[in-house]
Design a protein around this motif. Structure first.
Motif, PDB file in Angstrom:
ATOM      1  N   GLY A 177       0.826  -1.200   0.000  1.00  0.00           N
ATOM      2  CA  GLY A 177       0.000   0.000   0.000  1.00  0.00           C
ATOM      3  C   GLY A 177       0.858   1.246   0.000  1.00  0.00           C
ATOM      4  N   TYR A 178       0.197   2.382  -0.049  1.00  0.00           N
ATOM      5  CA  TYR A 178       0.865   3.680  -0.060  1.00  0.00           C
ATOM      6  C   TYR A 178       0.633   4.408   1.265  1.00  0.00           C
ATOM      7  N   PRO A 179       1.528   5.337   1.624  1.00  0.00           N
ATOM      8  CA  PRO A 179       1.406   6.010   2.917  1.00  0.00           C
ATOM      9  C   PRO A 179       0.458   7.203   2.939  1.00  0.00           C
ATOM     10  N   THR A 180      -0.020   7.665   1.764  1.00  0.00           N
ATOM     11  CA  THR A 180      -0.916   8.833   1.723  1.00  0.00           C
ATOM     12  C   THR A 180      -1.955   8.654   0.629  1.00  0.00           C
ATOM     13  N   ILE A 181      -3.055   9.380   0.741  1.00  0.00           N
ATOM     14  CA  ILE A 181      -4.083   9.352  -0.302  1.00  0.00           C
ATOM     15  C   ILE A 181      -3.544   9.951  -1.594  1.00  0.00           C
ATOM     16  N   ALA A 182      -2.638  10.910  -1.484  1.00  0.00           N
ATOM     17  CA  ALA A 182      -2.043  11.516  -2.677  1.00  0.00           C
ATOM     18  C   ALA A 182      -1.288  10.472  -3.494  1.00  0.00           C
ATOM     19  N   ASP A 183      -0.626   9.531  -2.812  1.00  0.00           N
ATOM     20  CA  ASP A 183       0.095   8.466  -3.515  1.00  0.00           C
ATOM     21  C   ASP A 183      -0.869   7.546  -4.257  1.00  0.00           C
ATOM     22  N   TYR A 184      -2.008   7.238  -3.636  1.00  0.00           N
ATOM     23  CA  TYR A 184      -2.993   6.383  -4.309  1.00  0.00           C
ATOM     24  C   TYR A 184      -3.545   7.053  -5.560  1.00  0.00           C
ATOM     25  N   LEU A 185      -3.713   8.356  -5.503  1.00  0.00           N
ATOM     26  CA  LEU A 185      -4.240   9.084  -6.657  1.00  0.00           C
ATOM     27  C   LEU A 185      -3.194   9.216  -7.762  1.00  0.00           C
ATOM     28  N   ALA A 186      -1.929   9.327  -7.380  1.00  0.00           N
ATOM     29  CA  ALA A 186      -0.862   9.552  -8.358  1.00  0.00           C
ATOM     30  C   ALA A 186      -0.388   8.266  -9.018  1.00  0.00           C
ATOM     31  N   GLN A 187      -0.428   7.140  -8.270  1.00  0.00           N
ATOM     32  CA  GLN A 187       0.097   5.871  -8.776  1.00  0.00           C
ATOM     33  C   GLN A 187      -1.036   4.848  -8.809  1.00  0.00           C
TER      34      GLN A 187
END
Length: 379
Positions: free
Chosen positions: A84-94
């Motif tokens: 998983g990713y550490p932030t919601i921004a990472d989920y949106l970007a990748q």
């Protein structure tokens, strides 16, 4: 302490308190505030579930995703075992399906089309000419409405409008995550529609029971309660056949290391660069019967899968290449995780010999997935 030093000390204390107020840290090291944002007028958040044994599951309503899962090893040490990713921004970007709820339809629908009640529906393609995992606006990219029912339970709700990605019917989906005191992550889906449609929901966590995502899962031991699987053609579409696993690298009716036969020189494995196939379970829809079991010799962690679904998709993260940097700054390498996705079969709307995925008005879709964790030593 003179006056100037006293003022400086007070200022530093205030700054520390202010910083702490900006953080609400989870056991897995996530900052809840890093998941709080607004997307298209809807709010996202991170919800934390706990059981009496100290296990923790962190879930965001963006895509109904499991972000982290803290599970004990043989010594009781709790570690995060999902990508998983550490932030919601990472989920949106990748864009990646780490921990996501997949819908309306997991797997490919061939050439993005199917016929139901003499009506042909054309879906939005997103994998070449095919519609995969519900299309480009699938459930993994939706903001679900969340209600924390208890310290160990979360309910998520989603309305998918008629015609979304070409699928017919207004569909209302309810999803409940429950973290039980026997160290089980219990996932239940229910849905209804106002028009005949097809529906096939699943959970897409990437597991590594060792909790070391710099290493491969090829040395982990896998059992699958299935005597058959659904093969692909060279273009990665199901052929419609149901073939026996006996005498092939797909036979996990006795436990085998994941990597033991994964690089065998046969088309089925070469086309997918490893396992990414659906097994036809022997459990006949009985969610009290063991569907699969994964064990890790490093940590002694075990994962048992139970489901009322007819199939289990096993994906050995062949597409990971180190390009995606997740939690703790880890660049996830090839085969650093395995997905165990309970489901109906890919392309079932075009394969009448497969179990049906049709949902009609007045009916209720139900699906149950159980991930039960333990240790080899305790079993």
């Amino acid at each position: 302490m003179n006056g100037k030093n006293l003022i400086m000390a007070a200022l530093l204390l205030w700054l520390c308190i202010s910083c702490d107020k900006g953080k609400e840290m989870t056991l897995s090291g996530l900052n809840v505030r890093d998941f709080q944002t607004e997307i298209d007028g809807q709010l996202t958040n991170l919800f934390v579930l706990k059981n009496k044994n100290g296990m923790e599951a962190c879930i965001t309503n963006y895509g109904g995703r499991l972000v982290s899962l803290m599970v004990p090893d043989r010594n009781g040490k709790l570690e995060d075992i999902v990508c998983g990713y550490p932030t919601i921004a990472d989920y949106l970007a990748q864009k990646q399906n780490f921990g996501a709820t997949i819908g309306r339809y997991i797997g490919r629908i061939h050439h993005s089309t199917f016929t139901l009640d003499s009506i042909t529906y054309r879906l939005t393609p997103n994998t070449g000419p095919h519609c995969a995992h519900g299309g480009p606006q699938g459930f993994a990219s939706k903001i679900w409405q969340a209600e924390q029912l208890d310290i160990n339970a979360l309910k998520l709700t989603l309305l998918s409008p008629d015609g979304e990605c070409g699928f017919p019917g207004l569909v209302e989906v309810h999803l409940v995550y429950l973290l039980t005191d026997d160290n089980t992550l219990d996932i239940r889906y229910e849905a209804e529609t106002d028009k005949p449609t097809v529906l096939n929901l699943s959970h897409h966590s990437f597991f590594n029971l060792s909790a070391d995502f710099t290493t491969s899962v090829e040395d982990q031991l896998l059992f699958i309660n299935a005597d058959a699987y659904t093969p692909y053609d060279s273009l990665k579409c199901v052929t419609g056949e149901i073939l026996p696993v006996a005498g092939t690298p797909f036979d996990f009716t006795t436990p085998h290391l994941i990597g033991e036969r994964i690089d065998t020189d046969i088309m089925q494995l070469k086309a997918m660069k490893g396992y990414d196939h659906n097994w036809v379970l022997n459990t006949a829809g009985d969610d009290t019967k063991l569907a699969a079991r994964l064990t890790d010799p490093k940590s002694d962690r075990s994962l048992e899968v139970y489901t009322d679904e007819p199939g289990l998709q096993v994906y050995t993260a062949n597409g990971l290449s180190g390009a995606m940097v997740g939690k703790r700054g880890i660049a996830y390498p090839k085969r650093s995780a395995v997905c165990l996705e309970t489901q109906h079969f890919a392309d079932s709307p075009n394969q009448p010999q497969f179990p049906s995925t049709v949902l009609r008005p007045g009916e209720k879709y139900k699906s149950h997935c159980v991930y039960r964790f333990g240790t080899v030593a305790s079993e």
